[in-house]
Scaffold this active site. Structure first.
Site, PDB file in Angstrom:
ATOM      1  N   GLU A  63      94.168  80.138 159.899  1.00 55.08           N
ATOM      2  CA  GLU A  63      94.770  79.722 158.707  1.00 55.08           C
ATOM      3  C   GLU A  63      93.522  79.645 157.680  1.00 55.08           C
ATOM      4  O   GLU A  63      93.483  78.896 156.872  1.00 55.08           O
ATOM      5  CB  GLU A  63      95.135  78.287 158.854  1.00 55.08           C
ATOM      6  N   ARG A  87      90.086  79.829 151.696  1.00 57.30           N
ATOM      7  CA  ARG A  87      89.007  80.100 151.233  1.00 57.30           C
ATOM      8  C   ARG A  87      88.194  81.533 151.293  1.00 57.30           C
ATOM      9  O   ARG A  87      87.930  82.250 150.483  1.00 57.30           O
ATOM     10  CB  ARG A  87      88.056  79.095 150.967  1.00 57.30           C
ATOM     11  N   ARG A 135      87.023  71.938 140.548  1.00 52.15           N
ATOM     12  CA  ARG A 135      86.061  71.812 141.779  1.00 52.15           C
ATOM     13  C   ARG A 135      84.747  71.187 141.546  1.00 52.15           C
ATOM     14  O   ARG A 135      84.218  70.481 142.021  1.00 52.15           O
ATOM     15  CB  ARG A 135      85.857  73.143 142.362  1.00 52.15           C
ATOM     16  N   CYS A 159      88.335  65.295 127.519  1.00 49.28           N
ATOM     17  CA  CYS A 159      87.682  63.925 127.364  1.00 49.28           C
ATOM     18  C   CYS A 159      87.498  63.429 128.571  1.00 49.28           C
ATOM     19  O   CYS A 159      87.907  62.252 128.917  1.00 49.28           O
ATOM     20  CB  CYS A 159      88.383  63.198 126.462  1.00 49.28           C
TER      21      CYS A 159
HETATM   22  N1  LLP Z   1      94.995  74.918 157.185  1.00 46.42           N
HETATM   23  C1  LLP Z   1      94.996  73.601 156.794  1.00 46.42           C
HETATM   24  C2  LLP Z   1      95.824  72.753 157.691  1.00 46.42           C
HETATM   25  C3  LLP Z   1      94.530  73.087 155.540  1.00 46.42           C
HETATM   26  O1  LLP Z   1      94.589  71.767 155.411  1.00 46.42           O
HETATM   27  C4  LLP Z   1      93.526  74.108 154.841  1.00 46.42           C
HETATM   28  C5  LLP Z   1      92.800  73.390 153.800  1.00 46.42           C
HETATM   29  C6  LLP Z   1      93.421  75.268 155.511  1.00 46.42           C
HETATM   30  C7  LLP Z   1      94.115  75.610 156.520  1.00 46.42           C
HETATM   31  C8  LLP Z   1      92.617  76.422 154.462  1.00 46.42           C
HETATM   32  O2  LLP Z   1      91.291  76.074 154.725  1.00 46.42           O
HETATM   33  P1  LLP Z   1      90.173  77.118 153.875  1.00 46.42           P
HETATM   34  O3  LLP Z   1      90.031  78.163 154.886  1.00 46.42           O
HETATM   35  O4  LLP Z   1      90.751  77.279 152.420  1.00 46.42           O
HETATM   36  O5  LLP Z   1      88.835  76.324 154.020  1.00 46.42           O
HETATM   37  N2  LLP Z   1      90.563  71.750 147.466  1.00 46.42           N
HETATM   38  C9  LLP Z   1      89.290  71.892 148.380  1.00 46.42           C
HETATM   39  C10 LLP Z   1      89.639  72.623 149.808  1.00 46.42           C
HETATM   40  C11 LLP Z   1      90.786  71.759 150.359  1.00 46.42           C
HETATM   41  C12 LLP Z   1      91.218  72.310 151.509  1.00 46.42           C
HETATM   42  C13 LLP Z   1      92.296  71.702 152.089  1.00 46.42           C
HETATM   43  N3  LLP Z   1      92.854  72.283 153.450  1.00 46.42           N
HETATM   44  C14 LLP Z   1      88.042  72.882 147.455  1.00 46.42           C
HETATM   45  O6  LLP Z   1      88.413  73.290 146.475  1.00 46.42           O
HETATM   46  O7  LLP Z   1      87.133  72.853 147.974  1.00 46.42           O
END
Ligand code: LLP
Length: 418
Positions: free
Chosen positions: A271, A274, A310, A340
């Site tokens: 999944e 990023r 972020r 602000c």
């Molecule tokens: N699968 C599930 C169940 C997740 O909760 C997430 C991300 C992903 C896959 C994808 O993860 P990735 O490959 O993108 O790391 N807002 C935060 C990141 C929060 C991620 C939440 N879950 C940031 O800007 O760093």
């Protein structure tokens, strides 16, 4: 994909200043080539393994981005009905959708069953009971996997780690085993797999390998009881290099997982969010003012935490580079927005050679950039543009003020009356 030509910044073959002349600032730009090359880095290294790559929609859910990924054959990892509807609208295949998240409502579960998703990643025993009840009510069989909380710690910001005991996500292994026992006898559940997700911006492969081992160990235990599973899903979480930190490549990450999967008969589900999209995006902002305070210089730009949260939320680093390279001496600035809040910064202590009116590019914002943006301080959300070679297409119009209050009701209170 991002580079200078005669001191002017280009994304693919598009002059960034030219794109700003057309669409203004703040402006999110995405490189199609970069998304595709990340996608192929995954696909080309998974040729010998049965797999399903489900893009985590929350990272960037623009319809055109989803449609591009769907055209490449992507599946999708969703966490809400809104994301489900987006994916369907974008042409995503429901049979390749994984539904994650701790709080799925009855309405969300029913719709997902009706469109025939690939699997629910179930996060609690109660949710399992709810899915069984809804599936029975509408006479469908619900495909399920249980999300295990493997209690593996990763080096990442505490707000984005999810695979530890104290996190709200998933079920302890022992609980999950009970869940499988129940599911194996439930009339309207079909056991398909097992899943986990450790967190995000993970910078080493070892935690993924340990998680995979734990999941496979649980599968073996279940097999002994006659419970058979089709897939193992190790979630997303691979990091990207924001500040020249050493991050395993997609290839290295996958070869470690494939080593763990050798001789295993299961499908591998991933999944990624990023690692597919972060490096494809750049946010362009204009320097409104240069302010020399007593012991600091501020570059005040027309984009802030409402466009990119972020830095404020995780003290995350994003490189900031000028759109026009000047030869004057560099000066150290805090690059801050107009919102602000003192946490409204895009970068602290950045060496830049800039003048008021110049454009700055904030890098690697394709993931959790626009998707986490807001209208705080009644600021319209930025426009988004997809760049491909010499072509650039607007994929989200800049919001108008009227969009911001279109759902509000203005009650009329006449003065002096009770
Ligand atoms: N699968 C599930 C169940 C997740 O909760 C997430 C991300 C992903 C896959 C994808 O993860 P990735 O490959 O993108 O790391 N807002 C935060 C990141 C929060 C991620 C939440 N879950 C940031 O800007 O760093």
């Amino acid at each position: 994909m991002i580079h200078y030509q005669h001191k002017h910044l280009y994304l693919e073959e598009c002059d960034v200043a030219g794109l700003v002349a057309r669409w203004g600032t703040p402006l999110y730009l995405y490189s199609r080539q970069s998304i595709e090359s990340n996608w192929f880095a995954y696909e080309s290294n998974l040729k010998k393994q049965d797999h399903l790559l489900c893009y985590a929609v929350k990272a960037n859910s623009n319809l055109s981005i989803l449609s591009l990924l769907a055209s490449l054959g992507a599946g999708f990892d969703i966490v809400s009905l809104g994301e489900l509807e987006r994916v369907l609208l974008a042409g995503g295949d429901p049979k390749k959708i994984i539904f994650s998240g701790v709080g799925k409502t009855a309405q969300e579960i029913q719709r997902a069953l009706e469109v025939g998703i690939y699997c629910f990643n179930v996060e609690s025993f109660s949710e399992l009971l709810t899915i069984q009840a809804i599936a029975k009510k509408i006479n469908r069989v619900a495909p399920i996997a249980l999300r295990v909380n493997p209690h593996i710690s990763v080096k990442a910001h505490p707000y984005i780690t999810t695979g530890l005991k104290h996190n709200k996500f998933g079920m302890a292994v022992a609980q999950a085993e009970e869940g499988y026992d129940y599911a194996s006898t439930a009339s309207h559940l079909k056991i398909k797999g097992i899943s986990c997700h450790l967190g995000s911006q993970i910078t080493e492969v070892e935690p993924f390998v340990s998680a995979l081992e734990k999941l496979l160990k649980t599968i073996k235990k279940l097999e002994k009881k006659g419970i058979h599973l089709d897939f193992v899903d190790v979630g997303g979480g691979l990091g990207v290099s924001y500040q020249r930190e050493k991050i395993p490549s997609i290839k290295k990450y996958l070869s470690a997982l494939l080593l763990g999967m050798r001789k295993e008969p299961y499908h591998l589900v991933l999944e990624p969010g990023r690692s597919l999209i972060a490096t494809a995006g750049v946010l362009i902002a204009r320097v409104e003012y240069i302010k020399k305070a007593e012991n600091k210089n501020f570059a005040i730009v027309d984009s802030g935490m409402n466009d990119l949260i972020r830095p404020a939320l995780y003290e995350a680093w994003h490189d900031i580079i000028p759109v026009l390279q000047r030869s004057q001496r560099k000066v150290c600035y805090d690059v801050v927005g107009p919102v602000c809040e003192s946490s409204d910064f895009l970068g602290i202590e950045r060496e830049l050679s800039i003048l008021e009116g110049d454009l700055l590019a904030v890098r690697d914002v394709g993931a959790y950039g626009f998707s986490l943006s807001s209208n705080y301080n009644t600021r319209p959300r930025a426009a988004e543009v997809l760049v491909s070679g010499k072509k650039a297409v607007l994929i989200r119009e800049r919001e108008q003020f009227s969009d911001l209050w279109s759902k509000e009701k203005k009650l009329n209170f006449s003065r002096g009356r009770k």
